[in-house]
Design a protein around this motif. Structure first.
Motif, PDB file in Angstrom:
ATOM      1  N   ARG A   1     -30.763 -65.234   5.526  1.00  0.00           N
ATOM      2  CA  ARG A   1     -30.416 -63.928   6.078  1.00  0.00           C
ATOM      3  C   ARG A   1     -30.642 -62.860   5.014  1.00  0.00           C
ATOM      4  O   ARG A   1     -30.072 -62.920   3.924  1.00  0.00           O
ATOM      5  CB  ARG A   1     -28.965 -63.902   6.531  1.00  0.00           C
ATOM      6  CG  ARG A   1     -28.724 -62.790   7.519  1.00  0.00           C
ATOM      7  CD  ARG A   1     -27.324 -62.812   8.001  1.00  0.00           C
ATOM      8  NE  ARG A   1     -26.397 -62.599   6.883  1.00  0.00           N
ATOM      9  CZ  ARG A   1     -25.155 -62.205   7.054  1.00  0.00           C
ATOM     10  NH1 ARG A   1     -24.694 -62.023   8.246  1.00  0.00           N
ATOM     11  NH2 ARG A   1     -24.379 -62.032   6.012  1.00  0.00           N
ATOM     12  N   LEU A   2     -31.493 -61.872   5.321  1.00  0.00           N
ATOM     13  CA  LEU A   2     -31.778 -60.792   4.384  1.00  0.00           C
ATOM     14  C   LEU A   2     -31.087 -59.522   4.879  1.00  0.00           C
ATOM     15  O   LEU A   2     -31.149 -59.199   6.060  1.00  0.00           O
ATOM     16  CB  LEU A   2     -33.285 -60.539   4.304  1.00  0.00           C
ATOM     17  CG  LEU A   2     -34.169 -61.728   3.913  1.00  0.00           C
ATOM     18  CD1 LEU A   2     -35.643 -61.347   4.038  1.00  0.00           C
ATOM     19  CD2 LEU A   2     -33.862 -62.158   2.482  1.00  0.00           C
ATOM     20  N   THR A   3     -30.431 -58.832   3.962  1.00  0.00           N
ATOM     21  CA  THR A   3     -29.789 -57.569   4.348  1.00  0.00           C
ATOM     22  C   THR A   3     -30.643 -56.413   3.834  1.00  0.00           C
ATOM     23  O   THR A   3     -30.981 -56.357   2.658  1.00  0.00           O
ATOM     24  CB  THR A   3     -28.379 -57.474   3.762  1.00  0.00           C
ATOM     25  OG1 THR A   3     -27.695 -58.679   4.085  1.00  0.00           O
ATOM     26  CG2 THR A   3     -27.621 -56.303   4.335  1.00  0.00           C
ATOM     27  N   TRP A   4     -30.981 -55.528   4.758  1.00  0.00           N
ATOM     28  CA  TRP A   4     -31.827 -54.381   4.427  1.00  0.00           C
ATOM     29  C   TRP A   4     -30.980 -53.104   4.534  1.00  0.00           C
ATOM     30  O   TRP A   4     -30.523 -52.775   5.621  1.00  0.00           O
ATOM     31  CB  TRP A   4     -33.027 -54.338   5.370  1.00  0.00           C
ATOM     32  CG  TRP A   4     -33.974 -53.198   5.174  1.00  0.00           C
ATOM     33  CD1 TRP A   4     -34.064 -52.357   4.100  1.00  0.00           C
ATOM     34  CD2 TRP A   4     -34.999 -52.766   6.090  1.00  0.00           C
ATOM     35  NE1 TRP A   4     -35.069 -51.446   4.274  1.00  0.00           N
ATOM     36  CE2 TRP A   4     -35.660 -51.670   5.486  1.00  0.00           C
ATOM     37  CE3 TRP A   4     -35.422 -53.199   7.344  1.00  0.00           C
ATOM     38  CZ2 TRP A   4     -36.716 -51.000   6.102  1.00  0.00           C
ATOM     39  CZ3 TRP A   4     -36.478 -52.531   7.965  1.00  0.00           C
ATOM     40  CH2 TRP A   4     -37.119 -51.452   7.345  1.00  0.00           C
TER      41      TRP A   4
ATOM     42  N   ASP B   1     -24.367 -57.258  -6.857  1.00  0.00           N
ATOM     43  CA  ASP B   1     -24.231 -57.668  -5.461  1.00  0.00           C
ATOM     44  C   ASP B   1     -25.469 -58.438  -4.967  1.00  0.00           C
ATOM     45  O   ASP B   1     -26.568 -57.880  -4.894  1.00  0.00           O
ATOM     46  CB  ASP B   1     -24.026 -56.412  -4.601  1.00  0.00           C
ATOM     47  CG  ASP B   1     -23.710 -56.751  -3.156  1.00  0.00           C
ATOM     48  OD1 ASP B   1     -23.854 -57.923  -2.776  1.00  0.00           O
ATOM     49  OD2 ASP B   1     -23.305 -55.826  -2.427  1.00  0.00           O
ATOM     50  N   SER B   2     -25.278 -59.711  -4.635  1.00  0.00           N
ATOM     51  CA  SER B   2     -26.419 -60.514  -4.176  1.00  0.00           C
ATOM     52  C   SER B   2     -26.728 -60.241  -2.714  1.00  0.00           C
ATOM     53  O   SER B   2     -27.694 -60.759  -2.166  1.00  0.00           O
ATOM     54  CB  SER B   2     -26.125 -61.992  -4.381  1.00  0.00           C
ATOM     55  OG  SER B   2     -25.018 -62.348  -3.584  1.00  0.00           O
ATOM     56  N   GLY B   3     -25.904 -59.427  -2.079  1.00  0.00           N
ATOM     57  CA  GLY B   3     -26.121 -59.113  -0.664  1.00  0.00           C
ATOM     58  C   GLY B   3     -27.129 -58.004  -0.447  1.00  0.00           C
ATOM     59  O   GLY B   3     -27.445 -57.661   0.677  1.00  0.00           O
ATOM     60  N   VAL B   4     -27.618 -57.396  -1.557  1.00  0.00           N
ATOM     61  CA  VAL B   4     -28.636 -56.354  -1.393  1.00  0.00           C
ATOM     62  C   VAL B   4     -30.000 -57.018  -1.538  1.00  0.00           C
ATOM     63  O   VAL B   4     -30.464 -57.271  -2.646  1.00  0.00           O
ATOM     64  CB  VAL B   4     -28.470 -55.230  -2.447  1.00  0.00           C
ATOM     65  CG1 VAL B   4     -29.488 -54.131  -2.215  1.00  0.00           C
ATOM     66  CG2 VAL B   4     -27.067 -54.662  -2.404  1.00  0.00           C
ATOM     67  N   ASP B   5     -30.650 -57.332  -0.416  1.00  0.00           N
ATOM     68  CA  ASP B   5     -31.956 -57.980  -0.483  1.00  0.00           C
ATOM     69  C   ASP B   5     -33.070 -56.949  -0.441  1.00  0.00           C
ATOM     70  O   ASP B   5     -33.960 -56.944  -1.278  1.00  0.00           O
ATOM     71  CB  ASP B   5     -32.111 -58.960   0.681  1.00  0.00           C
ATOM     72  CG  ASP B   5     -31.083 -60.078   0.612  1.00  0.00           C
ATOM     73  OD1 ASP B   5     -31.094 -60.790  -0.392  1.00  0.00           O
ATOM     74  OD2 ASP B   5     -30.265 -60.206   1.542  1.00  0.00           O
ATOM     75  N   LEU B   6     -33.005 -56.084   0.556  1.00  0.00           N
ATOM     76  CA  LEU B   6     -34.030 -55.050   0.703  1.00  0.00           C
ATOM     77  C   LEU B   6     -33.342 -53.703   0.755  1.00  0.00           C
ATOM     78  O   LEU B   6     -32.248 -53.575   1.295  1.00  0.00           O
ATOM     79  CB  LEU B   6     -34.791 -55.262   2.015  1.00  0.00           C
ATOM     80  CG  LEU B   6     -35.671 -56.505   2.105  1.00  0.00           C
ATOM     81  CD1 LEU B   6     -35.814 -56.937   3.554  1.00  0.00           C
ATOM     82  CD2 LEU B   6     -37.035 -56.239   1.495  1.00  0.00           C
TER      83      LEU B   6
ATOM     84  N   GLY C   1     -37.489 -51.502  -1.961  1.00  0.00           N
ATOM     85  CA  GLY C   1     -37.171 -52.231  -3.181  1.00  0.00           C
ATOM     86  C   GLY C   1     -36.494 -53.551  -2.831  1.00  0.00           C
ATOM     87  O   GLY C   1     -35.820 -53.659  -1.808  1.00  0.00           O
ATOM     88  N   VAL C   2     -36.694 -54.538  -3.687  1.00  0.00           N
ATOM     89  CA  VAL C   2     -36.019 -55.824  -3.491  1.00  0.00           C
ATOM     90  C   VAL C   2     -34.972 -55.977  -4.586  1.00  0.00           C
ATOM     91  O   VAL C   2     -35.274 -55.820  -5.774  1.00  0.00           O
ATOM     92  CB  VAL C   2     -37.024 -56.991  -3.529  1.00  0.00           C
ATOM     93  CG1 VAL C   2     -36.304 -58.333  -3.546  1.00  0.00           C
ATOM     94  CG2 VAL C   2     -37.963 -56.913  -2.341  1.00  0.00           C
ATOM     95  N   GLY C   3     -33.737 -56.228  -4.198  1.00  0.00           N
ATOM     96  CA  GLY C   3     -32.635 -56.307  -5.152  1.00  0.00           C
ATOM     97  C   GLY C   3     -32.810 -57.444  -6.145  1.00  0.00           C
ATOM     98  O   GLY C   3     -33.211 -58.551  -5.767  1.00  0.00           O
TER      99      GLY C   3
ATOM    100  N   LEU D   1     -38.736 -64.329  -0.132  1.00  0.00           N
ATOM    101  CA  LEU D   1     -38.697 -64.018   1.298  1.00  0.00           C
ATOM    102  C   LEU D   1     -38.562 -62.523   1.515  1.00  0.00           C
ATOM    103  O   LEU D   1     -39.140 -61.966   2.452  1.00  0.00           O
ATOM    104  CB  LEU D   1     -37.525 -64.754   1.958  1.00  0.00           C
ATOM    105  CG  LEU D   1     -37.679 -66.265   2.082  1.00  0.00           C
ATOM    106  CD1 LEU D   1     -36.394 -66.882   2.602  1.00  0.00           C
ATOM    107  CD2 LEU D   1     -38.841 -66.598   3.015  1.00  0.00           C
ATOM    108  N   ALA D   2     -37.788 -61.879   0.626  1.00  0.00           N
ATOM    109  CA  ALA D   2     -37.595 -60.430   0.770  1.00  0.00           C
ATOM    110  C   ALA D   2     -38.932 -59.718   0.610  1.00  0.00           C
ATOM    111  O   ALA D   2     -39.226 -58.766   1.356  1.00  0.00           O
ATOM    112  CB  ALA D   2     -36.590 -59.931  -0.250  1.00  0.00           C
TER     113      ALA D   2
END
Lengths: 317, 435
Positions: B34-37, B94-99, B323-325, B333-334
């Motif tokens: 699951r990627l969070t944008w 924060d590892s929840g910032v993917d995109l 940007g990718v975190g 994947l991001a």
């Protein structure tokens, strides 16, 4: 309630330890056991951040560049106390505090008197008076901002109408220092006068009606009764109300942040600290400013409590 | 007892967190990441069919065939608030910032702080092909591509054809200078909508004016503080200051020029009595009919005004890069998702859906775009020459300092203001002044 009364009970015997009975000792121990956990939590959530802020204020430390963190000891403080921006913010903060608290005291007192005397729609009246205070400050700041802006506002149009066209209907309230500060203060006064009047109403209710009646019988005028009977008897309530509002007003943030963001020299100490800490992520400088702000608030409280003998506990009884 | 209590409460919080995370992980299919944008608000909102980033997220999730799913999170409205929120999350690892949808001026700060995962070497070509020049420049830091160009924005000059004609200005024939504009607006008693509030938009204007005079706010973009050299105290800086002052002195910037942002400037231009000229982003084209403007047929557009007769105009550059975190658990994947998000198909969808111009030049040739945006070719030409704002990790300080010294516009002194702003920037960066 129970936590408020427990220390009061133990206060009297503590004056003379020899007289402390076993029962009193046991009660005191119980009091600590009951209030202890809350006390510890309070120290943890207040003292710890304060100490950490003091520690961080000795560093040059940018959140985005942690490797460049550098110990500068009092360097941040020396920048603060030599920078004209700080003094401008201090002047603004003091001006807002003095003007708003003074106006609120007079207005709040008038409203309190009204609420005290009016009998018929008493509860409705009190509810109506309290509405501004129940509105979130940010929301009220936006409401005032939009009503004074040249594009969405109606204030200019009203002023233009009641002055028969003499008022410039395109007057930019937020374009320069004086009008912007006026709107900020008006908004602040509108928002917090109810709080002041509520505290003063509590003070008014404490006055023994017989004293006022006696003065009336003796032929005292309204103003004589006000200054000789009512005001002296509610001094404690007035001082508490003024203290609370002064501490609040000194930390003004929302109105300035929403309306001007500190433009046109309308910066206050809180917005300045916010800018360094949150906008610029200069944690060191922001902490130093917060410490300065804290010390000032602390000094105000100390002056009131020691200087004017405000008895916080007494007025609550 | 105290420590025991604290330990147990910590354990409770931890287990609650683990439980929530665990449940959240279970909610998507087991082998799909699951990627969070984090998206900036656009016309599409969070509606998966609204034509905005939310729709792109939904389509890319479907196209991934279970490899990943993209979930969107809405950022605040203003660019500075967006930066604040992302910055604080990333500073906390924060590892929840993917995109994330990033405003270009903040890219260097994020890149230098190590908040962006490196762009895979083999994807650089795919991320830069077919992109307008300014979009690629703005997505780089220290000579390397650090983000993926998504959409690209630039300001145009919008004008009332009748006003320009009455003033004798030929805006279709060639570039117009600010001096000519001020004169025309003054003679016709109309306004020029500009952004001169103490906010980011004011820096956009000042940067465009200085660049248009052949100057640069920052002479040597780069990471080191001691190497920073500013170009504010120069002829270009003074020329820019003179233009700002002339707009204020001629009172053509509107009654509230010192507090005007994009919306105030747009409102000014929409007022039929005083509207003459406006510099603003292309979103206004969709706003005119939405706001019930009755003189749309009388509205023309042209390249951003030039600072002087000698140089070419340097239109402002804006837009969004992806940007990718750095702390993301699935950076590969991001980046795959970023490729999908910035594909030709999705940039077309985005431009048509929200009115925000694509960074891919080929999108402007699509029939839908030509039909919906009669000014598409001007936008593309403008994007090719657009100048990004100074690239430095200290951009926030630099921009705020400029805004402070150059405010209010009627207090700008061409001989002193540029030099004073340069001085303040250096003092602030050295930690010797407050901002």
């Amino acid at each position: 309630m129970s936590t408020a009364t427990a220390p009061a009970e133990t206060k009297t015997p503590s004056k003379d330890k020899a007289l402390l009975s076993n029962r009193a000792k046991a009660e005191r121990r119980l009091g600590w056991k009951l209030a202890g956990p809350a006390f510890i939590v309070m120290v943890a959530v207040t003292a710890w951040p304060i100490l950490q802020a003091i520690w961080l204020s000795f560093f040059r430390y940018r959140l985005t560049d942690p490797d460049a963190r550098e110990f500068v000891f009092l360097g941040n403080y020396s920048v603060i106390f030599t920078d004209p921006v700080f003094y401008q913010a201090l002047r603004n903060t003091l001006l807002i505090t003095v003007v708003t608290v003074a106006v609120e005291l007079v207005l709040g007192f008038a409203i309190a008197m009204l609420m005290h005397r009016v009998v018929l729609p008493r509860r409705t009246l009190r509810t109506i008076v309290l509405i501004p205070y129940s509105i979130i400050t940010v929301v009220s700041a936006f409401a005032w901002l939009y009503s004074f802006r040249t594009d969405t506002g109606y204030v200019n149009h009203w002023l233009n109408t009641i002055t028969f066209g003499a008022w410039d209907s395109a007057f930019d309230w937020f374009g320069s220092w004086a009008p912007a500060m006026s709107v900020i203060m008006v908004s602040e006064i509108w928002k917090t006068t109810p709080f002041m009047s509520l505290l003063l109403l509590a003070g008014l209710a404490q006055i023994d009606g017989a004293m006022e009646e006696a003065a009336k019988v003796d032929g005292a005028t309204f103003w004589q009764r006000l200054f000789k009977v009512i005001l002296p008897n509610m001094k404690a309530a007035i001082m508490v109300a003024v203290l609370f509002r002064t501490l609040d007003a000194f930390r003004i943030f929302d109105n300035v942040f929403i309306m001007t963001r500190g433009a046109n020299d309308t910066e206050t100490l809180s917005t300045l600290a916010y800018k360094q800490t949150i906008d610029r992520v200069e944690i060191g400088m922001g902490s130093a400013l917060s410490v300065v702000l804290f010390l000032m608030v602390f000094a105000i409280a100390l002056i009131f409590i020691k200087g004017f003998n405000v008895d916080l506990a007494g007025s609550r009884k | 007892m105290k420590s025991h209590r604290r330990r147990s409460s910590v354990a409770m919080v931890l287990s609650a967190v683990t439980l929530t995370v665990g449940l959240a992980a279970c909610s998507s299919t087991e082998d799909s990441a699951r990627l969070t944008w984090y998206i900036n608000p656009d016309g599409g909102g969070s509606n998966p069919e609204g034509g905005g980033q939310a729709q792109i997220a939904a389509q890319c999730t479907e196209a991934a065939g279970g490899a990943y799913s993209i979930e969107i999170q809405l950022l605040p409205n203003s660019a500075s608030d967006q930066r604040q929120q992302l910055l604080r999350r990333l500073a906390g690892g924060d590892s929840g910032v993917d995109l994330m949808s990033l405003d270009p001026p903040f890219i260097p700060e994020f890149a230098q702080a190590g908040y962006l995962a490196p762009v895979p070497e083999d994807m650089v070509e795919a991320f830069t092909e077919d992109r307008v020049e300014s979009a690629v420049t703005a997505s780089e830091w220290d000579g390397k591509l650090v983000t993926v160009p998504f959409w690209a924005n630039t300001q145009l000059l919008w004008y009332r054809k009748s006003v320009a004609e009455a003033a004798g200005l030929d805006l279709e024939g060639g570039n117009v200078t600010w001096e000519q504009l001020v004169e025309a607006a003054d003679s016709q008693d109309v306004t020029i909508g500009v952004q001169a509030n103490r906010y980011e938009g004011y820096t956009v204007w000042i940067n465009a004016l200085i660049a248009g005079a052949g100057g640069e706010i920052l002479v040597n973009p780069g990471p080191a503080l001691e190497d920073i050299e500013l170009g504010l105290d120069s002829d270009a800086g003074r020329e820019a200051a003179a233009i700002v002052r002339s707009v204020a002195d001629a009172r053509v910037g509107g009654p509230s020029m010192s507090t005007s942002d994009e919306t105030v400037a747009l409102n000014l231009f929409q007022d039929p009595d005083t509207s003459g000229f406006l510099v603003n982003w292309p979103y206004v084209w969709a706003a005119f009919p939405a706001n019930g403007v009755e003189f749309i047929d009388d509205i023309g557009w042209a390249m951003y005004p030039a600072t002087n007769d000698e140089g070419d105009p340097a239109p402002p550059y804006g837009g969004i890069s992806i940007g990718v975190g750095a702390f993301s658990e699935h950076p590969d994947l991001a980046y795959e998702a970023a490729e999908c998000i910035t594909s030709h198909e999705h940039q077309l969808l985005y431009m048509v859906g929200t009115g925000n111009p694509a960074s891919r030049a080929s999108v402007f040739d699509e029939a839908e775009v030509v039909e919906q945006f009669p000014m598409a070719d001007v936008i593309r030409d403008s994007l090719e020459v657009a100048v990004p704002r100074p690239q430095t990790q200290y951009y926030g300080d630099l921009s705020t300092a400029i805004q402070r010294v150059w405010s209010p516009p009627n207090g700008v002194d061409p001989d002193a203001t540029p030099a004073r702003s340069a001085e303040l920037i250096m003092d602030v960066l050295r930690g010797e002044a407050l901002l």
